[in-house]
Design a protein around this motif. Structure first.
Motif, PDB file in Angstrom:
ATOM      1  N   HIS A 444     -20.254 -29.462  -2.666  1.00 49.59           N
ATOM      2  CA  HIS A 444     -19.891 -28.109  -3.115  1.00 49.59           C
ATOM      3  C   HIS A 444     -19.412 -28.102  -4.562  1.00 49.59           C
ATOM      4  O   HIS A 444     -18.407 -27.467  -4.895  1.00 49.59           O
ATOM      5  CB  HIS A 444     -18.823 -27.500  -2.192  1.00 49.59           C
ATOM      6  N   TRP A 445     -20.112 -28.829  -5.434  1.00 53.79           N
ATOM      7  CA  TRP A 445     -19.843 -28.875  -6.870  1.00 53.79           C
ATOM      8  C   TRP A 445     -18.485 -29.463  -7.210  1.00 53.79           C
ATOM      9  O   TRP A 445     -17.892 -29.145  -8.238  1.00 53.79           O
ATOM     10  CB  TRP A 445     -20.006 -27.484  -7.504  1.00 53.79           C
ATOM     11  N   LEU A 446     -17.984 -30.320  -6.327  1.00 54.07           N
ATOM     12  CA  LEU A 446     -16.788 -31.107  -6.601  1.00 54.07           C
ATOM     13  C   LEU A 446     -17.135 -32.569  -6.375  1.00 54.07           C
ATOM     14  O   LEU A 446     -17.872 -32.900  -5.449  1.00 54.07           O
ATOM     15  CB  LEU A 446     -15.629 -30.698  -5.694  1.00 54.07           C
ATOM     16  N   MET A 447     -16.603 -33.448  -7.226  1.00 53.73           N
ATOM     17  CA  MET A 447     -16.810 -34.873  -7.029  1.00 53.73           C
ATOM     18  C   MET A 447     -15.684 -35.384  -6.141  1.00 53.73           C
ATOM     19  O   MET A 447     -14.541 -35.531  -6.573  1.00 53.73           O
ATOM     20  CB  MET A 447     -16.813 -35.605  -8.377  1.00 53.73           C
ATOM     21  N   GLU A 448     -16.013 -35.619  -4.886  1.00 56.10           N
ATOM     22  CA  GLU A 448     -15.001 -35.951  -3.893  1.00 56.10           C
ATOM     23  C   GLU A 448     -14.897 -37.459  -3.697  1.00 56.10           C
ATOM     24  O   GLU A 448     -15.904 -38.176  -3.725  1.00 56.10           O
ATOM     25  CB  GLU A 448     -15.342 -35.283  -2.550  1.00 56.10           C
ATOM     26  N   ASP A 449     -13.654 -37.919  -3.483  1.00 54.62           N
ATOM     27  CA  ASP A 449     -13.443 -39.310  -3.096  1.00 54.62           C
ATOM     28  C   ASP A 449     -12.678 -39.329  -1.781  1.00 54.62           C
ATOM     29  O   ASP A 449     -12.555 -38.297  -1.104  1.00 54.62           O
ATOM     30  CB  ASP A 449     -12.760 -40.111  -4.212  1.00 54.62           C
ATOM     31  N   ALA A 450     -12.145 -40.486  -1.416  1.00 56.28           N
ATOM     32  CA  ALA A 450     -11.542 -40.626  -0.086  1.00 56.28           C
ATOM     33  C   ALA A 450     -10.361 -39.692   0.128  1.00 56.28           C
ATOM     34  O   ALA A 450     -10.085 -39.285   1.263  1.00 56.28           O
ATOM     35  CB  ALA A 450     -11.106 -42.077   0.132  1.00 56.28           C
ATOM     36  N   ALA A 451      -9.656 -39.324  -0.942  1.00 55.50           N
ATOM     37  CA  ALA A 451      -8.475 -38.477  -0.780  1.00 55.50           C
ATOM     38  C   ALA A 451      -8.814 -37.136  -0.149  1.00 55.50           C
ATOM     39  O   ALA A 451      -8.053 -36.600   0.665  1.00 55.50           O
ATOM     40  CB  ALA A 451      -7.796 -38.280  -2.137  1.00 55.50           C
ATOM     41  N   THR A 452      -9.951 -36.551  -0.518  1.00 56.07           N
ATOM     42  CA  THR A 452     -10.355 -35.264   0.040  1.00 56.07           C
ATOM     43  C   THR A 452     -10.579 -35.366   1.542  1.00 56.07           C
ATOM     44  O   THR A 452     -10.123 -34.511   2.316  1.00 56.07           O
ATOM     45  CB  THR A 452     -11.642 -34.780  -0.638  1.00 56.07           C
ATOM     46  N   ALA A 453     -11.291 -36.403   1.961  1.00 54.67           N
ATOM     47  CA  ALA A 453     -11.530 -36.590   3.394  1.00 54.67           C
ATOM     48  C   ALA A 453     -10.221 -36.848   4.127  1.00 54.67           C
ATOM     49  O   ALA A 453     -10.046 -36.385   5.271  1.00 54.67           O
ATOM     50  CB  ALA A 453     -12.499 -37.746   3.615  1.00 54.67           C
ATOM     51  N   GLU A 454      -9.292 -37.568   3.495  1.00 58.86           N
ATOM     52  CA  GLU A 454      -8.007 -37.841   4.131  1.00 58.86           C
ATOM     53  C   GLU A 454      -7.222 -36.548   4.359  1.00 58.86           C
ATOM     54  O   GLU A 454      -6.615 -36.350   5.420  1.00 58.86           O
ATOM     55  CB  GLU A 454      -7.182 -38.800   3.272  1.00 58.86           C
ATOM     56  N   ILE A 455      -7.220 -35.659   3.362  1.00 56.90           N
ATOM     57  CA  ILE A 455      -6.535 -34.373   3.543  1.00 56.90           C
ATOM     58  C   ILE A 455      -7.177 -33.588   4.681  1.00 56.90           C
ATOM     59  O   ILE A 455      -6.493 -33.075   5.580  1.00 56.90           O
ATOM     60  CB  ILE A 455      -6.581 -33.538   2.245  1.00 56.90           C
ATOM     61  N   GLY A 456      -8.494 -33.500   4.658  1.00 56.07           N
ATOM     62  CA  GLY A 456      -9.207 -32.710   5.654  1.00 56.07           C
ATOM     63  C   GLY A 456      -8.960 -33.185   7.065  1.00 56.07           C
ATOM     64  O   GLY A 456      -8.641 -32.384   7.957  1.00 56.07           O
ATOM     65  N   ARG A 457      -9.092 -34.500   7.282  1.00 55.26           N
ATOM     66  CA  ARG A 457      -8.960 -34.966   8.669  1.00 55.26           C
ATOM     67  C   ARG A 457      -7.494 -34.969   9.100  1.00 55.26           C
ATOM     68  O   ARG A 457      -7.185 -34.768  10.284  1.00 55.26           O
ATOM     69  CB  ARG A 457      -9.620 -36.334   8.831  1.00 55.26           C
TER      70      ARG A 457
END
Length: 533
Positions: A444-457
């Motif tokens: 979605h036009w953001l460069m995501e790393d592990a931190a994003t997935a950690e917040i989401g889950r």
């Protein structure tokens, strides 16, 4: 007994696939150096990880994080860190990214003040990725790095005139390197990444007046910082470097660490250059720290911005603390990437970046992070206007009074269906790409790393396990909602084979399902995922 005898004769075992040219990196001398690091520091590392678990158990039982009574003298004392080296005086724009050769070249050619070469959240730690990254950085330090696109369409070459300063981020203390066993134990991922890089590059960087310099992630306490100081002093002695030559910047990206910023600076006072607002991991840490506290559940991710009171207090206290001690206060990440084919949406995204950087510069930060070279001019323009000198350490922020309650105050907001589904989708897409070997993924036009997935889950887990929560339209937030959202993904991502990690979508769905239904919130997503690589 036979196994013990074999380990005495050959104390180190490489269990990863043999890769072409790895002997140039993993020489007998380099392996001997890693053995010495493991034997000197593994027991201390495990003690620090045990202390983390003990403190989290107290938080789970109802204790709240707070400033330490036993270190009051450090917080109230009159001291400063060692003077900063010339190469780290001006850090107004730093670019971050993984350590593949193309990224290393583009980052060092980008015109950013510094490049944080990341072995941690934006690199999936496959054996091939790690050795490829070490090799790329070694060639970059030597000035000989180039890379040819697989189809031969473009040849990337390191600009010999580049002034961008290299800073390396190793993995955190909690991560092992399963492909290297010393005396039958896994080597610390931290010691592998930093130790191997330092062994091959420290002398060359020192000769150029460029360090070596490092970012240290995921620290939770001053004792963990003190352990790093021991490790770095050990390496300096072994490699014949001047005392304090290895400089570090510490990411304040865990909730416990915000209460020990003075102490962390003090523990590393002979070599620390600054602290950084690692805001995405900080939000994750807030969620994890308060996983058993029903009164501290956060709203959806899009509503937890830096103007929320607990994040504003965190960033401003970091500025005040750093400037009092003579260190840089680095701002957070802008993860936007250019939106191709939609100039209006692209300009709106750049406007959000500009506003965020104006907030940081106005608050007193000495520099900031971007994930894409296209954002460097935007960030640089903002900091050039606000910061005519190399930094803003003269901005002392005596107006900041961030007490314990301010630092842990939960955000006010809602959970929308779009926000809930977005957490599910981003977690699955990132996990799928990670399982396929990619640690940095455009979503979605953001460069995501592990931190994003950690917040989401972590948000999904806390929303579902606390119960009695509702979406803003009144729909109960329960496992039926989660299961429906998860089951809809295969059809929603019908063209998934074109996405990063497309072949791992089903495995990622199964893993997120398992982690979300589990009675305990997993400490880190990458721990169980690493065993699947």
């Amino acid at each position: 007994m036979a196994g013990d005898a074999a380990r005495i004769l050959n104390p180190i075992e490489l269990t990863g696939p043999r890769l072409a040219g790895q002997e140039d990196l993993l020489t007998p001398a380099a392996l001997g150096f890693l053995i010495d690091l493991h034997r000197a520091f593994e027991a201390k590392r495990q003690a620090r990880l045990a202390a983390r678990r003990q403190r989290q158990a107290r938080f789970d039982a109802g204790e709240l994080p707070d400033f330490r009574a036993d270190t009051r003298a450090i917080r109230e004392g009159d001291w400063t860190v060692a003077p900063l080296p010339e190469a780290l005086l001006d850090r107004r724009v730093e670019i971050t990214g993984p350590v593949d050769p193309k990224m290393v070249i583009n980052a060092l050619n980008s015109g950013a003040s510094c490049y944080m070469a990341d072995f941690e959240d934006s690199t999936c730690p496959t054996w091939e990725n790690l050795l490829t990254g070490q090799r790329a950085l070694r060639k970059a330090v030597a000035g000989s790095l180039d890379w040819m696109a697989p189809d031969g369409s473009k040849h990337y070459v390191l600009d010999p005139a580049s002034k961008t300063v290299l800073i390396v981020r190793p993995r955190g203390w909690h991560l092992d390197e399963k492909h290297v066993l010393v005396d039958g134990q896994r080597l610390s991922g931290s010691l592998f990444d930093l130790g191997l890089f330092a062994f091959h590059n420290a002398a060359a960087l020192q000769a150029k007046g460029r360090g070596p310099y490092f970012y240290l992630p995921k620290l939770q306490a001053m004792e963990e910082a003190a352990l790093w100081d021991e490790v770095l002093a050990f390496i300096e002695t072994r490699l014949g470097l001047p005392e304090g030559a290895m400089k570090v910047t510490v990411l304040i990206e865990t909730l416990p660490a915000v209460f020990e910023m003075h102490e962390i600076l003090h523990a590393l006072r002979g070599r620390i250059a600054g602290l950084n607002c690692g805001r995405w991991d900080y939000i994750f840490s807030y969620l994890k720290t308060f996983r058993r506290h029903r009164d501290r559940v956060l709203p959806e991710r899009s509503q937890v911005g830096m103007t929320q009171p607990f994040l504003k207090a965190y960033s401003e206290l970091l500025i005040q603390t750093c400037h009092r001690r003579g260190a840089h206060a680095m701002g957070g990440m802008a993860a936007q990437i250019p939106i191709a084919g939609d100039p209006i949406a692209n300009e709106e995204a750049l406007a959000r970046v500009r506003a965020d950087k104006q907030r940081e510069a106005g608050a007193g930060h000495d520099g900031t992070w971007v994930a894409h070279p296209a954002l460097i001019p935007v960030a640089r323009e903002v900091f050039d206007q606000a910061m005519p000198g190399p930094h803003q350490q003269a901005v002392r922020r005596e107006d900041v009074a961030a007490d314990r309650d301010a630092l842990i105050r939960p955000s006010i907001g809602t959970i929308t269906r779009k926000g809930f589904d977005n957490n599910v989708e981003v977690c699955v897409r990132y996990l799928a790409a990670w399982l396929e070997g990619q640690g940095c993924v455009p979503i979605h036009w953001l460069m995501e790393d592990a931190a994003t997935a950690e917040i989401g889950r972590a948000q999904l887990w806390t929303w579902l396990h606390h119960g009695h929560l509702h979406l803003d339209d009144g729909t109960p937030v329960d496992f039926s909602l989660f299961d429906r959202s998860l089951m809809s993904l295969p059809s929603k991502l019908a063209d998934r084979m074109k996405l990063p990690g497309g072949s791992k979508i089903n495995e990622a769905i199964a893993l997120l399902d398992q982690l979300t239904h589990a009675e305990e919130l997993a400490e880190f997503l990458t721990l169980p995922a690493y065993e699947r690589l």
